[in-house]
Write a protein that holds these residues in place. Structure first.
Motif, short mmCIF file in Angstrom:
data_model
loop_
_atom_site.label_atom_id
_atom_site.label_comp_id
_atom_site.label_asym_id
_atom_site.label_seq_id
_atom_site.Cartn_x
_atom_site.Cartn_y
_atom_site.Cartn_z
N GLU A 7 3.64 5.92 -5.55
CA GLU A 7 3.53 6.00 -7.00
C GLU A 7 2.39 6.94 -7.41
O GLU A 7 2.54 7.74 -8.34
CB GLU A 7 3.30 4.60 -7.58
CG GLU A 7 3.21 4.54 -9.09
CD GLU A 7 4.49 4.97 -9.78
OE1 GLU A 7 4.43 5.34 -10.96
OE2 GLU A 7 5.55 4.93 -9.12
N GLN A 8 1.27 6.83 -6.72
CA GLN A 8 0.16 7.74 -7.01
C GLN A 8 0.54 9.19 -6.73
O GLN A 8 0.16 10.10 -7.48
CB GLN A 8 -1.06 7.35 -6.17
CG GLN A 8 -1.69 6.03 -6.58
CD GLN A 8 -2.88 5.67 -5.71
OE1 GLN A 8 -3.43 6.51 -5.00
NE2 GLN A 8 -3.28 4.41 -5.76
N MET A 12 0.83 -1.21 0.00
CA MET A 12 0.00 0.00 0.00
C MET A 12 0.86 1.26 0.00
O MET A 12 0.55 2.24 -0.67
CB MET A 12 -0.93 -0.01 1.22
CG MET A 12 -2.02 -1.06 1.16
SD MET A 12 -3.04 -1.09 2.65
CE MET A 12 -3.79 0.54 2.58
N LEU A 13 1.96 1.24 0.76
CA LEU A 13 2.86 2.39 0.80
C LEU A 13 3.49 2.64 -0.56
O LEU A 13 3.56 3.78 -1.03
CB LEU A 13 3.94 2.16 1.86
CG LEU A 13 4.98 3.28 2.01
CD1 LEU A 13 4.32 4.58 2.42
CD2 LEU A 13 6.05 2.87 3.04
N LYS A 73 1.74 14.58 -8.61
CA LYS A 73 2.65 15.72 -8.66
C LYS A 73 2.95 16.10 -10.10
O LYS A 73 2.99 17.29 -10.46
CB LYS A 73 3.96 15.40 -7.92
CG LYS A 73 3.84 15.49 -6.41
CD LYS A 73 5.21 15.26 -5.77
CE LYS A 73 5.14 15.45 -4.26
NZ LYS A 73 6.45 15.24 -3.62
N LYS A 74 3.17 15.09 -10.94
CA LYS A 74 3.45 15.35 -12.35
C LYS A 74 2.25 16.01 -13.01
O LYS A 74 2.40 16.98 -13.78
CB LYS A 74 3.80 14.03 -13.04
CG LYS A 74 4.15 14.19 -14.51
CD LYS A 74 4.55 12.85 -15.11
CE LYS A 74 4.90 13.00 -16.59
NZ LYS A 74 5.30 11.71 -17.19
N GLN A 75 1.05 15.50 -12.71
CA GLN A 75 -0.16 16.09 -13.29
C GLN A 75 -0.38 17.51 -12.79
O GLN A 75 -0.77 18.40 -13.56
CB GLN A 75 -1.37 15.22 -12.95
CG GLN A 75 -1.37 13.86 -13.64
CD GLN A 75 -2.54 13.01 -13.22
OE1 GLN A 75 -3.24 13.32 -12.25
NE2 GLN A 75 -2.77 11.93 -13.94
N THR A 76 -0.11 17.72 -11.51
CA THR A 76 -0.28 19.06 -10.95
C THR A 76 0.66 20.06 -11.60
O THR A 76 0.28 21.18 -11.93
CB THR A 76 -0.04 19.04 -9.43
OG1 THR A 76 -0.96 18.13 -8.82
CG2 THR A 76 -0.21 20.41 -8.82
#
Length: 659
Positions: free
Chosen positions: A295-296, A289-290, A301-304
């Protein structure tokens, strides 16, 4: 005197020895019950106190000593004097205590029912050899405490009513003993927690969110999935907690039933712990999960970053509407109405000249309005605005319709600078090259996060590079104050023309308060051309408000220096796109540091700029992507900019431009 002393010692010995002998004699008829023991003790001590002790203090000390000694020495269930064997330090528990009761009820069953109310004192046990060596004898403690009771006059004698006096003294003794023992006990654990752990305002919110994570872990484990009843119950609890938490950021935002839902979830999670007791499986799931969360986060961050850059490049609908409306009205004017007044001031070196290069009508109007509003002598200020062909008519129409008081305005079209062409300017040649077009418009080049900010269209605009051609644009001026269109002026700037630059060309505020504002942040020091000529730790400075001595510029041939370094950077190996890196190189050792109060930066990206610095600043700069005219602008700083915009103006209302 000797006879009296012997009598006292004899009676004291009798008081101590008689009860011991009688209590250890199995044939004694009055030792059959615990109550008879205590009655005997009370009668003996009362008799001796009347005969032997003339004052309450002396009796009090002896009585306390005898009472605690006898109670600790005797077994409450037997007739014999039993000595407790000493336990080893390893098995002695700190919470083991002796309890003294002050009841006189002979009914043992009733004493068991009311023992909580009749509790009077606790005697601490030793925990180890070291602690035992430092622990004071409990009898000594109580006798010392008895000596600290409120003093009585030495001549106060015992009342004839010995029973009443005895009861009063026993109450005083037990109360004082309790206080003494409580002083030795550890303080309340709650108080220790308050002192040791600061209560967080979002403690419950964090706990609830932690429960949700644990619930997701259990729902994904095979052992839990095999129990459908547990899965249904846990999913129900998850929904309840999610409804409780919602967007709460602190405990005060939670509803009243939050604690109830928290407890219910904890009980359900306890069942899950019983179902899945394999810790290694849980650890593996948490690690997975971590990793997934990290990764999410990277993707978000890249999308932002991409969306922020896209928003910064996009022109809002209102700002697109405004120049269209202005252009239409401008060409409806006759030629005489299209001219600005006071054009004779444009080359007067006794006045204060500003250079502003912008294609944003509203932003340029804020710069001019804020400067004139804070000027001591507005009629001495001259604004030279250069824009592109698309916004030329709109820019002229705006200032014709909204003249800046007594100040002078000039609006020029960069397309009319015939001398500025690719054969003269290396940067123009580079901007039209195939490699530059590929860099901006080929999809396979857009996968690098580090280069996103360099793909802003402003770097393709020649307006952004005009700052390196000030002497050519204003050949008859000696000194010019360069202003970016994302600044707001808060103080009179005329004092900058009297600053002695000491032979330097550029006057600017340094920005090396933080490490990333030094040369190595902007230049490629792995290239020998850079490493041999510049210091990586040299302090950077800011564009946005700069004083340029154009006479010194011409004398040192600064434009040629700029051209030489631009030609060396055709493949962008020395620096990426932009104007600050070549500016740092061109004005290397030719920049005079201005006082920090003249120019404060960061309002376009940093929400933590010092408020006092903002208030003292002559110019505040919205450098960054969060421009005040965009929806993504920082709300806390937008008011500084918007107060210089008349939102009731007919053009702004027609284009739906609101604060």
């Amino acid at each position: 005197m000797v006879t009296f002393r012997n009598l006292v010692l004899f009676l004291l010995l009798l008081t101590v020895a008689a009860p011991i002998l009688l209590y250890t004699d199995p044939s004694a008829s009055f030792t059959t019950t615990p109550s008879s023991k205590r009655d005997f003790l009370d009668e003996v001590t009362a008799l001796v106190s009347i005969i032997l002790f003339p004052s309450i203090d002396v009796f009090f000390k002896v009585y306390s000593f005898l009472t605690l000694f006898l109670i600790q020495s005797f077994n409450s269930d037997g007739n014999h004097l039993n000595l407790l064997p000493r336990e080893s330090p390893a098995v002695v528990r700190r919470d083991v205590v002796g309890v003294v009761y002050s009841t006189q009820d002979s009914d043992s069953s009733r004493r068991q029912e009311t023992r909580g109310d009749q509790f009077s004192a606790r005697v601490l046990s030793a925990t180890d050899d070291e602690t035992q060596s430092q622990t004071v004898n409990p009898i000594q403690q109580v006798t010392d405490a008895a000596s600290k009771v409120v003093d009585k006059p030495s001549d106060m004698h015992v009342s004839a009513d010995t029973s009443q006096a005895r009861e009063k003294m026993k109450v005083q003794l037990t109360e004082k003993a309790t206080e003494k023992v409580d002083e030795q006990e550890p303080k309340d654990s709650g108080a220790e927690k308050e002192r040791g752990n600061v209560v967080m305002p979002d403690a419950q919110v964090r706990h609830l969110k932690d429960q949700l994570i644990r619930a997701k872990v259990y729902l994904s484990l095979p052992a839990a999935k095999a129990n459908p009843h547990f899965v249904r119950e846990l999913r129900l609890r998850v929904k309840e907690v999610q409804r409780v938490v919602l967007d709460a950021s602190k405990d005060s935002d939670l509803p009243k039933n939050a604690v109830e839902k928290l407890k219910a979830m904890e009980q359900t999670l306890a069942k899950g712990k019983q179902i899945q007791d394999d810790c290694s499986t849980v650890v593996k799931k948490l690690r997975a999960m971590l990793h997934s969360a990290e990764e999410q986060l990277r993707v978000h961050k890249k999308q932002t970053m991409f969306l922020t850059q896209l928003t910064a490049k996009t022109i809002p609908k209102g700002l697109h509407c405004l120049p269209l409306r202005l252009t239409t009205d401008y060409y409806a004017l006759n030629s005489s109405e299209q001219q600005f007044p006071n054009q004779e001031k444009l080359e007067d070196n006794q006045l204060y000249h500003y250079a502003l290069f912008s294609d944003n009508v509203l932003a340029a109007s804020v710069v001019v309005n804020s400067t004139v509003t804070n000027a001591k002598h507005p009629s001495k200020h001259v604004f030279h605005i250069v824009t592109d062909r698309l916004n030329y008519a709109a820019m002229r129409m705006w200032f014709l319709d909204n003249p800046p008081g007594k100040a002078t305005i000039q609006v020029q079209n960069v397309e009319e600078f015939t001398w500025l062409n690719s054969s003269y300017s290396p940067v123009l040649k580079q901007l039209s090259s195939r490699s530059m077009i590929d860099y901006y418009f080929r999809a396979h080049h857009t996968n690098s996060d580090a280069n996103l900010k360099f793909r802003n269209p402003k770097y393709l605009s020649i307006l952004n590079h005009l700052r390196f051609y000030l002497p050519e644009i204003f050949p008859k001026l000696s000194k010019v104050l360069f202003l970016d269109d994302d600044i707001v002026v808060q103080k009179d700037l005329s004092g900058l023309w009297s600053v002695d630059l000491k032979g330097n060309v550029n006057g600017a505020v340094e920005t090396c308060g933080e490490s990333f504002h030094r040369f190595d942040r902007y230049l490629n020091f792995s290239n020998p051309l850079i490493s041999k000529n510049f210091d990586p730790r040299a302090c950077g400075w800011a564009y946005g408000m700069n004083v340029f001595d154009l006479d010194e510029w011409k004398r040192q041939n600064i434009t040629e220096v700029y051209h030489r370094w631009q030609n060396l950077n055709q493949d962008r190996e020395l620096w990426k796109l932009g104007t600050l890196p070549p500016g740092l190189i061109t004005f290397w050792k030719r920049t005079y540091p201005l006082e920090r109060r003249w120019h404060v930066l960061g309002l376009g990206y940093n929400p933590s700029v010092n408020q006092r610095d903002i208030e003292r600043a002559a110019v505040v700069h919205y450098n960054g992507n969060l421009k005040p005219w965009l929806e993504i602008g920082l709300p806390k700083y937008r008011g500084i900019w918007s107060k210089h915009v008349d939102y009731q103006h007919v053009y702004l209302r027609e284009c739906n431009i609101n604060p």
